[in-house]
Scaffold this motif. Structure first.
Motif, short mmCIF file in Angstrom:
data_model
loop_
_atom_site.label_atom_id
_atom_site.label_comp_id
_atom_site.label_asym_id
_atom_site.label_seq_id
_atom_site.Cartn_x
_atom_site.Cartn_y
_atom_site.Cartn_z
N LEU A 1 -3.70 -1.70 -8.32
CA LEU A 1 -4.97 -2.24 -8.42
C LEU A 1 -6.00 -1.30 -8.44
CD1 LEU A 1 -4.56 -5.05 -5.68
CD2 LEU A 1 -4.13 -5.25 -8.37
N HIS A 2 -5.85 -0.28 -7.73
CA HIS A 2 -7.21 0.83 -8.00
C HIS A 2 -7.25 1.26 -9.36
CE1 HIS A 2 -8.46 5.07 -7.99
NE2 HIS A 2 -9.13 4.75 -6.88
N ALA A 3 -6.06 1.54 -9.82
CA ALA A 3 -6.35 2.00 -11.18
C ALA A 3 -6.65 1.24 -12.26
CB ALA A 3 -4.77 2.48 -11.77
N LEU A 4 -6.40 -0.24 -12.04
CA LEU A 4 -6.70 -1.10 -12.95
C LEU A 4 -8.27 -1.35 -12.90
CD1 LEU A 4 -4.06 -4.02 -12.41
CD2 LEU A 4 -4.32 -2.59 -14.43
N LEU A 5 -8.84 -1.36 -11.82
CA LEU A 5 -10.33 -1.44 -11.79
C LEU A 5 -11.09 -0.30 -11.85
CD1 LEU A 5 -12.58 -3.50 -10.84
CD2 LEU A 5 -12.13 -2.88 -8.51
N ILE B 1 -13.88 3.82 -6.19
CA ILE B 1 -13.01 3.09 -5.20
C ILE B 1 -12.50 3.76 -3.92
CG2 ILE B 1 -10.99 1.44 -5.11
CD1 ILE B 1 -11.46 0.93 -7.90
N VAL B 2 -12.93 3.35 -2.74
CA VAL B 2 -12.52 4.39 -1.52
C VAL B 2 -11.14 3.45 -0.77
CG1 VAL B 2 -13.41 5.27 0.53
CG2 VAL B 2 -14.72 5.33 -1.33
N ALA B 3 -11.29 2.17 -0.77
CA ALA B 3 -10.30 1.48 -0.02
C ALA B 3 -10.03 0.31 -0.58
CB ALA B 3 -10.95 1.33 1.42
N VAL B 4 -8.74 -0.25 -0.42
CA VAL B 4 -8.24 -1.41 -0.97
C VAL B 4 -7.49 -2.18 0.47
CG1 VAL B 4 -6.69 -2.77 -2.22
CG2 VAL B 4 -7.75 -0.71 -3.15
N ALA B 5 -8.07 -3.56 0.87
CA ALA B 5 -7.55 -4.06 1.76
C ALA B 5 -7.20 -5.55 1.80
CB ALA B 5 -8.78 -3.81 3.03
N ASN B 6 -6.61 -6.04 2.40
CA ASN B 6 -6.28 -7.49 2.41
C ASN B 6 -7.41 -8.21 3.32
OD1 ASN B 6 -4.79 -10.12 4.15
ND2 ASN B 6 -4.09 -9.77 2.03
N ASP B 7 -7.90 -9.63 2.84
CA ASP B 7 -8.88 -10.28 3.66
C ASP B 7 -8.75 -10.46 4.87
OD1 ASP B 7 -6.87 -11.86 3.09
OD2 ASP B 7 -8.07 -13.78 2.58
N THR B 8 -7.33 -10.77 5.43
CA THR B 8 -7.15 -10.89 6.91
C THR B 8 -7.18 -9.41 7.75
OG1 THR B 8 -4.65 -10.31 6.62
CG2 THR B 8 -5.57 -12.31 6.55
N HIS C 1 0.90 -1.19 0.27
CA HIS C 1 -0.03 -0.02 -0.12
C HIS C 1 0.79 1.01 0.18
CE1 HIS C 1 -4.21 -1.39 0.87
NE2 HIS C 1 -3.54 -2.35 0.96
N GLU C 2 0.22 2.34 -0.96
CA GLU C 2 1.06 3.67 -0.68
C GLU C 2 -0.06 4.33 0.12
OE1 GLU C 2 2.43 5.24 -4.35
OE2 GLU C 2 3.37 3.27 -5.18
N SER C 3 -1.25 4.17 -0.07
CA SER C 3 -2.26 4.84 0.74
C SER C 3 -3.34 3.71 0.95
CB SER C 3 -3.02 6.07 -0.02
OG SER C 3 -3.39 5.86 -1.03
N LEU C 4 -4.45 4.26 1.52
CA LEU C 4 -5.78 3.50 1.67
C LEU C 4 -6.23 2.71 0.39
CD1 LEU C 4 -7.45 2.16 4.19
CD2 LEU C 4 -8.97 3.98 3.67
N HIS C 5 -6.32 3.63 -0.43
CA HIS C 5 -6.88 3.26 -1.79
C HIS C 5 -6.09 2.76 -2.82
CE1 HIS C 5 -5.74 7.09 -3.01
NE2 HIS C 5 -6.05 6.80 -4.34
N LYS C 6 -4.82 2.97 -2.59
CA LYS C 6 -3.78 2.91 -3.70
C LYS C 6 -2.89 1.60 -3.11
CE LYS C 6 -0.37 4.71 -6.87
NZ LYS C 6 0.31 5.89 -7.34
#
Length: 692
Positions: free
Chosen positions: A359-363, A391-398, A334-339
């Motif tokens: 992943l944010h940019a791709l989606l 898209i606001v956030a990208v997070a790992n499932d754990t 992560h570089e930020s919450l959403h990137k």
């Protein structure tokens, strides 16, 4: 429901049934063959949505008296809040497509005799003579007509077949008994375990001592410490990714959020409505087709975007601003919450062109591309299903799972995921972290995504790896990576067992005269499902092992062979459980709190009860004296609810100007505002899921 209204409706209908008038509601059914699809359609002289009236469909027996009370089939209630109908089925084995215009159709996928009768649609409250009934008739399956011939056919056909079957069964059992007797003659000790058959047993390598497990814990702790420091992070096997989730989101946050989850085999889309500590969830699962699994980044993310579009259209998501949280079950920096950039694929999943990209940019690009031509015209308005999704956030499932549980249990500091892969996250004191931290109000704790399944990539675990582990890694999609994960996760356990069985067969210990071309000796031909089933066998009866070997083309085996197969499965699973327990003990010792709650999830942990017990006992043995821990499992789609809370908290931070969970760059970015209208899920379809 509404028994008085339904009874009254039926009395009025019988009284006026012979009169000639133009009904407000007419009904169409017909005659159908049992087992075939059937349809009941009601036609209205007005648009139901525009009328804002509630409507019922009920069924009555054909010979029902005038005062009969019907059985509710479909209930559609007008919702002032949603400005739309909320429909749900009361009767079983019916289906409704949620389409209400000047008609509605209820489908019966496989009609049966108990579903025939008189069907009636009526407004609630009912009017005088506003509807007609229609009769649905079910005729028996045509194949039943041949039943009259059974007295003639049975003596001539069935009896000879039974005799032939009995003779064949006796021959087969005699042959199997001779084979097993012949196999047991070479092993007079009833059952000689594999350890006594070979001086250098193949299973010794799966027996890990307490000292070996403590060495694994030491290696884990060393690599985690290196991963937290910027100067040593590049050389660290465990990357300890900053998640930019700190502190834990506030459970008082409310709002609506889309969530999409990407795992190695499927896409899951959720609509989560948060109201303080409650969440209402709608979800759909979409398998990733084989052609997409062999495609590129563009095709993958366009497939994901298309599934989001399908979900939004199917579930009638409101067309206001809608935040989207993305759950990724693969290592991402992560570089930020959403990137976040994917660092590598794992779990034998690989698509070209994604590693190293945002992943944010791709989606977001895929969502924008698929919007072309996606605008729909609905009554009174135009609706672009993806126009307000951002898209606001990208997070790992754990991480998202930990968030959902920690909101209810402040002592929950660790999430361990034991599934097709292995990973864990935990709450770390920021003073131990030299990676980029959010600016502004510096938090004192932060969730760290460890990605500890990568331990061993520099060879540090070679002391406890077997020749089968090395062969599995050599033929994996990405050799030399995720070494610890390949020793214990669900993706690989079955293949390790298969490799051991293949070696024993080639050495003449198992399955004599079995051709090496059978399914057992094909890579990935022995799934973890087989391992779990075989472990449920008993010493006296190995029925599951016998059935599995038969299905794999191994037909010549003895009772001792079956016991050896079970022993191999047991040894491989025990090692996996002990290594998992050692990994968890290392995290508990690292946090060093007197009492900590650990949330554990994943199909391997949930479905293999013996794995749970072994893991717990080994963790208990390896933690520092004086430290206590409690294992809990999340209820419902915890990862989706946690990701939604992260996203809604991000919006609150944006709107209030706080920096508790986001970097300054994240706060400066334009995000969707709070929703003007919160959608109410359909009654009866979306149960409230209390968070742990």
């Amino acid at each position: 429901m509404l028994p008085f209204a339904v009874s009254l409706r039926f009395i009025v209908l019988i009284w006026t049934g012979l009169q000639s008038y133009e009904a407000l509601i007419t009904c169409e059914a017909g005659t159908f063959e049992a087992g075939e699809p059937a349809f009941v359609t009601c036609n209205f002289r007005t648009n139901i949505t525009g009328s804002r009236r509630s409507i019922n469909m009920a069924r009555y027996p054909k010979d029902a008296p005038k005062d009969a009370i019907g059985t509710d089939i479909l209930l559609c209630r007008w919702s002032q809040k949603k400005n739309d109908h909320l429909c749900f089925l009361e009767g079983g084995n019916y289906a409704f497509d949620n389409i209400l215009t000047d008609r509605l159709t209820v489908k019966i996928p496989a009609v049966s005799l108990d579903q025939e009768g008189l069907y009636l649609c009526f407004f609630v409250p009912p009017e005088g003579t506003d509807s007609h009934t229609c009769e649905l008739t079910v005729v028996p399956d045509k194949t039943e007509e041949s039943h009259d011939l059974l007295p003639i056919v049975l003596p001539a056909v069935i009896v000879p077949l039974v005799v032939i079957g009995i003779v064949g069964l006796v021959f087969f059992l005699c042959r199997r008994r001779l084979q097993r007797a012949r196999g047991n003659e070479s092993h007079p000790d009833e059952f000689i375990p594999l350890q006594r058959r070979q001086p250098k047993t193949l299973l010794d390598g799966f027996q890990l001592s307490k000292q070996a497990l403590q060495k694994v814990m030491q290696l884990l702790d060393q690599q985690m410490s290196k991963g937290l420091v910027e100067s040593t992070k590049p050389a660290a096997e465990i990357k300890m990714f900053n998640t930019f989730v700190s502190p834990l989101p506030d459970e008082s946050a409310s709002g609506e959020c889309l969530v999409v989850s990407l795992d190695h085999g499927s896409i899951k889309v959720f609509l989560v409505e948060l109201e303080n500590h409650h969440a209402e969830v709608q979800s759909e699962r979409y398998s990733i087709p084989q052609n997409i699994r062999r495609s590129t980044d563009k095709e993958l993310f366009e497939f994901i975007a298309d599934r989001i579009k399908t979900f939004v259209q199917t579930h009638k998501v409101s067309d206001g601003k809608l935040p989207l949280a993305v759950i990724v079950a693969f290592p991402s920096k992560h570089e930020s919450l959403h990137k976040a950039c994917l660092t590598k694929w794992t779990k034998e999943f690989y698509i070209k062109g994604v590693v190293g990209k945002d992943l944010h940019a791709l989606l977001q690009d895929a969502l924008q591309a698929i919007r072309i031509g996606s605008e729909m015209v609905l009554p009174g308005r135009r609706f672009d299903p993806l126009g307000k999704v951002e898209i606001v956030a990208v997070a790992n499932d754990t991480v998202s799972t930990l968030v959902s549980v920690a909101l209810r249990d402040s002592d929950c500091k660790i999430c361990l995921m034991v599934d097709s892969g292995l990973n864990a996250c935990y709450v770390e004191d920021v003073k131990h972290v030299e990676t980029d931290c959010p600016e502004g109000e510096k938090p004192h704790e932060m969730i760290i995504n460890t990605e500890l399944g990568a331990l061993g990539e520099n060879g540090c675990l070679d002391f406890c790896r077997t020749e089968f582990d090395k062969e599995l890694d050599e033929h994996s999609s990405q050799p030399g990576t995720q070494i610890l994960e390949k020793m214990l996760s669900g993706t690989y356990i079955g293949e390790i067992v298969r490799l051991v069985l293949e070696r024993l067969t080639k050495d003449g210990v198992l399955f004599r005269d079995t051709p090496l071309g059978c399914t057992l000796f094909q890579r990935t031909g022995f799934s973890f499902e087989y391992v779990m089933m075989i472990e449920r066998d008993t010493e006296e009866a190995n029925l599951k092992a016998s059935g599995i070997l038969d299905s794999l083309g191994v037909l010549d085996y003895t009772d001792n062979d079956l016991k050896t197969v079970r022993l191999v499965c047991k040894s491989v699973c025990e090692r996996a459980a002990y290594l998992t327990g050692a990994s968890l003990a290392a995290l508990i010792n690292r946090i060093n709190q007197p009492d900590v709650t650990v949330v554990v999830d994943g199909s391997l942990y949930r479905r293999h009860s013996r794995f749970q017990d072994l893991m717990y006992s080994k963790t208990l043995e390896l933690v520092k004296p004086g430290l206590q821990f409690h294992l809990v499992s999340p209820r419902g789609p915890a990862a989706a609810v946690g990701a939604a809370r992260i996203a809604v908290t991000a919006l609150r931070s944006r709107n209030t100007g706080t920096a508790s969970a986001l970097s300054k760059d994240e706060l400066d970015r334009t995000l969707p505002g709070e929703k003007d209208n919160v959608k109410s899920p359909q009654d009866g379809q979306n149960p409230v899921l209390p968070l742990l």
